[in-house]
Write an enzyme that holds these catalytic residues in place. Structure first.
Site, PDB file in Angstrom:
ATOM      1  N   LYS A 193      -0.276  -8.436   6.212  1.00  0.00           N
ATOM      2  CA  LYS A 193       0.568  -8.240   5.203  1.00  0.00           C
ATOM      3  C   LYS A 193       0.898 -10.265   4.965  1.00  0.00           C
ATOM      4  O   LYS A 193       0.811 -11.002   5.279  1.00  0.00           O
ATOM      5  CB  LYS A 193       1.631  -7.840   4.799  1.00  0.00           C
ATOM      6  CG  LYS A 193       2.791  -8.018   3.647  1.00  0.00           C
ATOM      7  CD  LYS A 193       4.059  -7.512   3.596  1.00  0.00           C
ATOM      8  CE  LYS A 193       4.865  -7.658   2.169  1.00  0.00           C
ATOM      9  NZ  LYS A 193       5.922  -6.298   2.230  1.00  0.00           N
ATOM     10  N   SER A 236       7.232  -3.257  -0.834  1.00  0.00           N
ATOM     11  CA  SER A 236       6.541  -4.254  -1.155  1.00  0.00           C
ATOM     12  C   SER A 236       5.068  -4.478  -0.236  1.00  0.00           C
ATOM     13  O   SER A 236       3.892  -5.204  -0.796  1.00  0.00           O
ATOM     14  CB  SER A 236       6.873  -5.842  -1.322  1.00  0.00           C
ATOM     15  OG  SER A 236       7.059  -5.709  -0.272  1.00  0.00           O
ATOM     16  N   SER A 247      10.863  -1.946   2.171  1.00  0.00           N
ATOM     17  CA  SER A 247       9.567  -2.815   1.965  1.00  0.00           C
ATOM     18  C   SER A 247       8.787  -1.748   3.194  1.00  0.00           C
ATOM     19  O   SER A 247       7.045  -2.130   3.111  1.00  0.00           O
ATOM     20  CB  SER A 247       9.137  -3.390   1.341  1.00  0.00           C
ATOM     21  OG  SER A 247       9.565  -3.923   0.595  1.00  0.00           O
TER      22      SER A 247
HETATM   23  N1  GLN Z   1      12.124  -2.428  -3.882  1.00  0.00           N
HETATM   24  C1  GLN Z   1      12.900  -3.828  -2.620  1.00  0.00           C
HETATM   25  C2  GLN Z   1      12.952  -5.126  -3.692  1.00  0.00           C
HETATM   26  O1  GLN Z   1      12.044  -4.264  -4.967  1.00  0.00           O
HETATM   27  C3  GLN Z   1      12.658  -3.811  -1.812  1.00  0.00           C
HETATM   28  C4  GLN Z   1      10.895  -4.997  -1.491  1.00  0.00           C
HETATM   29  C5  GLN Z   1      11.628  -5.419   0.387  1.00  0.00           C
HETATM   30  O2  GLN Z   1      12.097  -4.067   0.577  1.00  0.00           O
HETATM   31  N2  GLN Z   1      10.720  -6.657   0.249  1.00  0.00           N
HETATM   32  O3  GLN Z   1      13.386  -5.764  -3.953  1.00  0.00           O
END
Ligand code: GLN
EC number: 6.3.5.7
Length: 485
Positions: free
Chosen positions: A76, A151, A175
């Site tokens: 990632k 994400s 995410s």
């Molecule tokens: N969807 C959540 C956010 O927007 C979690 C994102 C994540 O786990 N990095 O913050």
């Protein structure tokens, strides 16, 4: 070859039935073909990947190396990788070449895994759809009109489209698990502190945790073996005893107590998703598990609490992007303050700016007690809910996400609806607990994930519980139409 899992690739490599160069070349060809459409990778460097594969083959030839030597893994783009472009999905870092390896990347390198490239992601890991990336949205290989989740949507789409057998991911509020769910994959967010955060670009430091994403639980266990471990460079790393997560993965789960939180089956959950989760629970009963009802009464507070704490931490973490030392700098400015403000205005996207504004607001002198402190108190209550539930059961199960993959552009202008994607995942981050998503079937040809939440450092059991399900079902083996063409 592109459909083989990490475990199979590892065996074939050690039996010398194939080589790392051969496997890597094949995946690079797959990326070349599919990435222009799916947009799962931000950076691919064929020469470097092949060079790493050659070194791995030499190690294997000499009878050296570990289970992952020669296996290609995507990273990632939140992880710094020395001499690789490392963007975190942001314009702010569109030109940032990392001068060092994140501990996670270093561990994969030392294990002899091949870095296949850097995967796309929501900007600074803020999002649930991979639409906030400066490098463009990622498409879900199961349906190109839909989002892959976020994400870590690039990692998920890359595996689902068979562009790599496994990838690293990070989870601050869901995410790893939500994109795994939306793309039909297995993903594990470990206990906070099990995997080093050193060199992993910070979003909300008290919640961020890296973990593996792959097709099966066995493959995730092999990746976690590489990733987990104490790191003196990360002050929140925990000195937990080293485990082999593959060791007990095959044990029967007779007598396992599964807790079902009533709050995870309430209003807001898609009816067809609920049916599949119930079917998965029935499968577990057949495997000898017993079901207990548990309650996590503060579930509904997890999203509001998260959207105070995560932006607060983000606003502090992101203050380092000022255009002075690295990353984007505006081209025209009058003085230092002007340079700062134009740089940040140009370098950050809308969602990131929204979080910085919220974070700055809740931390400001007049509101700190009302928002930040209050949220910390509720965070404690949420942890207590889990503590009580785990007195009654070994693992907690429920849906990972309230629905299957939604259409691109459907929620991007409605942040609150987007935030609700993580209603079942965020509480585990707030409590620091490990959570996992495994494929549990399809609704209208779109994957659905079953979530498994474990007690602290109970990853080995969770992987075992997931593996037994995967021995009895084939959901994790399904792939999008045309993935191998
Ligand atoms: N969807 C959540 C956010 O927007 C979690 C994102 C994540 O786990 N990095 O913050």
């Amino acid at each position: 070859m592109q459909d083989w899992g990490i475990k199979e690739l590892s065996t074939l490599l050690r039996e010398k039935k194939t080589s790392s160069v051969e496997i890597t070349t094949d995946y690079l060809a797959s990326i070349k073909k599919k990435n222009p459409e799916i947009n799962a990778f931000i950076t691919v460097d064929e020469n470097r990947s092949i060079a790493q594969a050659k070194l791995a083959d030499e190690r294997i030839e000499k009878g050296e190396g570990d289970a992952l030597t020669g296996v290609p893994i995507a990273q990632k783009d939140i992880f710094c990788a020395e001499d690789w472009l490392t963007t975190c999905g942001s314009k702010m870092l569109h030109n940032f070449i990392a001068p060092y390896d994140a501990t996670v990347v270093k561990k994969f390198n030392e294990a002899g895994a091949v870095n296949l490239g850097k995967t796309n992601m929501d900007e600074f890991a803020m999002g649930s759809s991979n639409e906030t990336s400066y490098f463009g949205a990622v498409k879900n290989p199961w349906d190109l009109t839909r989002v892959p989740g976020g994400s870590s949507g690039g990692s998920a789409a890359a595996i689902a489209a068979r562009m790599c057998p496994g990838a690293t991911a990070t989870d601050t509020g869901g995410s790893i698990r939500q994109p795994a769910s939306l793309c039909g994959l297995t993903g594990l967010k470990p206990t906070y502190g099990l995997v080093s955060r050193f060199g992993m670009i910070a979003f909300a430091s008290s919640l961020d945790q890296a973990g593996p994403m792959a097709k099966s639980s066995e493959d995730c266990a092999m990746m976690l073996n590489v990733m987990a471990g104490f790191d003196p460079k990360d002050s929140t790393s925990i000195d937990h005893k080293k485990e082999d997560y593959t060791k007990n993965i095959d044990q029967p789960i007779e007598g396992l107590k599964i807790g079902l939180p009533k709050e995870y089956f309430a209003e807001g959950l898609d009816g067809d998703v609920a049916k599949l989760i119930e079917a998965a629970i029935n499968q577990y009963k057949k495997l000898g598990a017993t079901i207990v009802d548990v309650s996590l009464p503060n579930t509904n507070l997890s999203i509001p609490v998260y959207y105070v704490l995560a932006p607060a931490e983000a606003s502090s973490n992101l203050s380092r992007y000022d255009g002075v030392r690295y990353g984007h700098r505006t081209s025209q400015y009058d003085d230092l303050m002007d340079m700062y403000s134009k740089t940040r205005q140009e370098g950050f996207g809308e969602e990131v700016k929204r979080r910085i504004l919220i974070g700055t607001y809740v931390l400001s002198a007049g509101y700190y007690d009302a928002y930040y402190l209050k949220a910390q108190q509720i965070r404690h209550l949420i942890s207590e809910d889990f503590k009580k539930a785990f007195q009654l059961c070994d693992v907690i199960m429920g849906p990972t996400a309230p629905s299957t993959a939604f259409k691109a552009n459907e929620k991007i202008d409605d942040p609150v609806t987007m935030y609700l994607q993580d209603i079942y995942t965020i509480a585990t981050n707030l409590a620091g607990l490990p959570g996992m998503s495994i494929p549990a079937g399809f609704v209208n040809k779109l994957p659905v994930g079953l979530q498994i939440i474990g007690n602290y450092f109970d990853e080995a059991r969770m992987l075992n519980v997931a593996h037994q399900f995967q021995k009895a079902t084939d959901w994790h083996k399904a792939m999008p139409e045309g993935a191998l063409s």
